[in-house]
Design an enzyme around this catalytic site. Sequence first.
Site, PDB file in Angstrom:
ATOM      1  N   ALA A  75     -34.767  -8.494  36.507  1.00 22.18           N
ATOM      2  CA  ALA A  75     -34.009  -7.834  37.570  1.00 22.18           C
ATOM      3  C   ALA A  75     -34.852  -7.550  38.802  1.00 22.18           C
ATOM      4  O   ALA A  75     -34.365  -7.648  39.932  1.00 22.18           O
ATOM      5  CB  ALA A  75     -33.396  -6.544  37.039  1.00 22.18           C
ATOM      6  N   GLN A 181     -27.359  -2.762  34.586  1.00 24.69           N
ATOM      7  CA  GLN A 181     -26.795  -1.865  33.579  1.00 24.69           C
ATOM      8  C   GLN A 181     -25.312  -2.115  33.311  1.00 24.69           C
ATOM      9  O   GLN A 181     -24.721  -1.498  32.419  1.00 24.69           O
ATOM     10  CB  GLN A 181     -26.969  -0.412  34.045  1.00 24.69           C
ATOM     11  CG  GLN A 181     -28.399   0.034  34.243  1.00 24.69           C
ATOM     12  CD  GLN A 181     -29.118   0.301  32.932  1.00 24.69           C
ATOM     13  OE1 GLN A 181     -28.497   0.438  31.877  1.00 24.69           O
ATOM     14  NE2 GLN A 181     -30.435   0.377  32.983  1.00 24.69           N
ATOM     15  N   SER A 201     -30.020  -8.716  33.956  1.00 26.53           N
ATOM     16  CA  SER A 201     -31.264  -8.747  33.187  1.00 26.53           C
ATOM     17  C   SER A 201     -30.954  -8.846  31.704  1.00 26.53           C
ATOM     18  O   SER A 201     -30.116  -8.096  31.192  1.00 26.53           O
ATOM     19  CB  SER A 201     -32.074  -7.477  33.469  1.00 26.53           C
ATOM     20  OG  SER A 201     -33.260  -7.442  32.712  1.00 26.53           O
ATOM     21  N   HIS A 203     -32.778  -8.118  28.981  1.00 31.15           N
ATOM     22  CA  HIS A 203     -33.208  -7.082  28.036  1.00 31.15           C
ATOM     23  C   HIS A 203     -32.380  -5.805  28.147  1.00 31.15           C
ATOM     24  O   HIS A 203     -32.568  -4.863  27.374  1.00 31.15           O
ATOM     25  CB  HIS A 203     -34.705  -6.787  28.186  1.00 31.15           C
ATOM     26  CG  HIS A 203     -35.076  -5.868  29.302  1.00 31.15           C
ATOM     27  ND1 HIS A 203     -35.335  -4.528  29.117  1.00 31.15           N
ATOM     28  CD2 HIS A 203     -35.255  -6.097  30.618  1.00 31.15           C
ATOM     29  CE1 HIS A 203     -35.661  -3.968  30.264  1.00 31.15           C
ATOM     30  NE2 HIS A 203     -35.620  -4.905  31.190  1.00 31.15           N
ATOM     31  N   THR A 241     -41.472 -23.555  35.867  1.00 36.68           N
ATOM     32  CA  THR A 241     -40.864 -24.147  34.683  1.00 36.68           C
ATOM     33  C   THR A 241     -39.947 -23.139  34.007  1.00 36.68           C
ATOM     34  O   THR A 241     -40.339 -21.999  33.755  1.00 36.68           O
ATOM     35  CB  THR A 241     -41.948 -24.596  33.685  1.00 36.68           C
ATOM     36  OG1 THR A 241     -42.805 -25.534  34.336  1.00 36.68           O
ATOM     37  CG2 THR A 241     -41.330 -25.231  32.447  1.00 36.68           C
ATOM     38  N   CYS A 327     -38.915   2.631  34.948  1.00 37.24           N
ATOM     39  CA  CYS A 327     -39.821   2.187  36.009  1.00 37.24           C
ATOM     40  C   CYS A 327     -40.518   3.361  36.675  1.00 37.24           C
ATOM     41  O   CYS A 327     -41.589   3.206  37.253  1.00 37.24           O
ATOM     42  CB  CYS A 327     -39.058   1.369  37.057  1.00 37.24           C
ATOM     43  SG  CYS A 327     -37.831   2.317  37.970  1.00 37.24           S
TER      44      CYS A 327
END
Length: 379
Positions: A75, A181, A201, A203, A241, A327
Site C-alpha cells: 500500500a 482496510q 494491500s 496482508h 520482476t 506505521c
Amino acid sequence: MQVGDTIYLDYQASTPVDERVLKVMNAASTALFANPHSADHVLGWRAGAAIEAAAHQVANLFGLQGDDVIFTSGASESNAMAIHTAVEVGRASQRTELLIGVADHGSILTEAKICPLDVRKIPVDNRGAPNSRCLDGMITDVTALVSIIGVNNENGAIADLKDIATICRKKGVLLHVDLAQAPLAMDIDLLELEVDFATISAHKLYGPKGIGALLTGPGVSDLVKPVIVGAGQQAGRRGGTMPTELIVGFGEACELVKDSGLAERARVSAIRDRFVKILQEKQIASLIGSQECRHPGNALLRFPGQNASELLGRLQPQIAASTQSACASGSIEPSHVLQAMGYDKMIAAECIRFSFGRYSTIEQADAAVAVLENAFEAA
C-alpha cells in the site's frame, strides 16, 4: 486467533495468511518459479499466465478487469504512485494543488510533505471519515488530485465514497482512495463508483506481506507514474520482476473475500459488538466514534484515566493490540487521527485500537475482557 498465550486483536495492523492462500503459494513456488517475464519458454509463459489469472481475481473483487491492476510492493508504494501521478498531472495541466484527508494513512501524509504541490487537508466529519461537504467547497480549478482514505485504519470510519466520487467527477478532478482496510469492511465496485485510482494491500485481507496493487479506473492507466521504473515491466507502469508466488496468494485471498466476505463481516461484527458492550457496561472503556458505517472488526476504545501505552504493557503477553496504526506504533505523539477528530492529546493518549477478524471467536473476546479487568484491578 490465539498464538500461544496471546489473543490476537490487531487484525487491522496485519492479518494472518489464510491456510488456503499458503497452499496455492506453496504450489506456485514449486511449479511457477520461472521468471514470468521470460517470453521464450513454456515455464515463463506459465508463470505469466498465473499472474494474469491472479490479476483477474484481484480485479473481480473491485468490479474491474485484470488490466486495471498494477502490482506493487504494498500500500505504501501504491499511495506513493498516486501522489507521483498527481504531480505529473499537475505539471501537464498547470494544476498546483493536492487535497488529502487530515486523518489519512501516514504513507500519504509523508508523501504529501515532500511533493511539490500545494497541499490542503480535508477535515473529518463527526464519525472521523473524510467530510464530503467540506471537500465540495475545497476543490478548485487548480486541484490536481483528491486523495482520501476509504476506511480509516484507526477509527474504522467508512467514507461516503459514492458522494465523494460524485463531487470529484462533477468538478473534473481525479480521485484516489486508499482502500487497504476496505475489502474486509464492505463490498466495493470501483467501476460503478467511478473512482480513478485505488490502493489495496494483500496482508490486510489474509494474503502475504510484500504485495499490493494500485487499481486504475477507465481511461487513467496511462497517467500512472511509477516509483520503480525498472525495465518496463507491467507495460511500463511499474518496474521489477513480478513475484509470482505473492501475486498468486494475493489473488486467492481476494477470491476468498469475494466468496464469503458478507457472512464473515456479520460474524466479526457480532464479536466486536459483544466485546465493546461488555467493556462499556463494566464502565472500563468507551467506544470512540459511531458504530454505524464502521469497519466490522474495529473497536477504538478510550480507557479514561489510563495511559494506553502503559496499559498495553500490562496486558502483555496476553493481548496483542495497538495504541494507533502500526506505521506510527511507538511514536511519542498521540494519534493524529484522534486529534483530527477533535480529541486533545490527553484523551488521545488513553485510546487503544482492538481489531477482530476471521479467526476471532466469542471465547477469545470474553477472555480479553477478563484480562483487561485483571489489569485494572492490579493497577
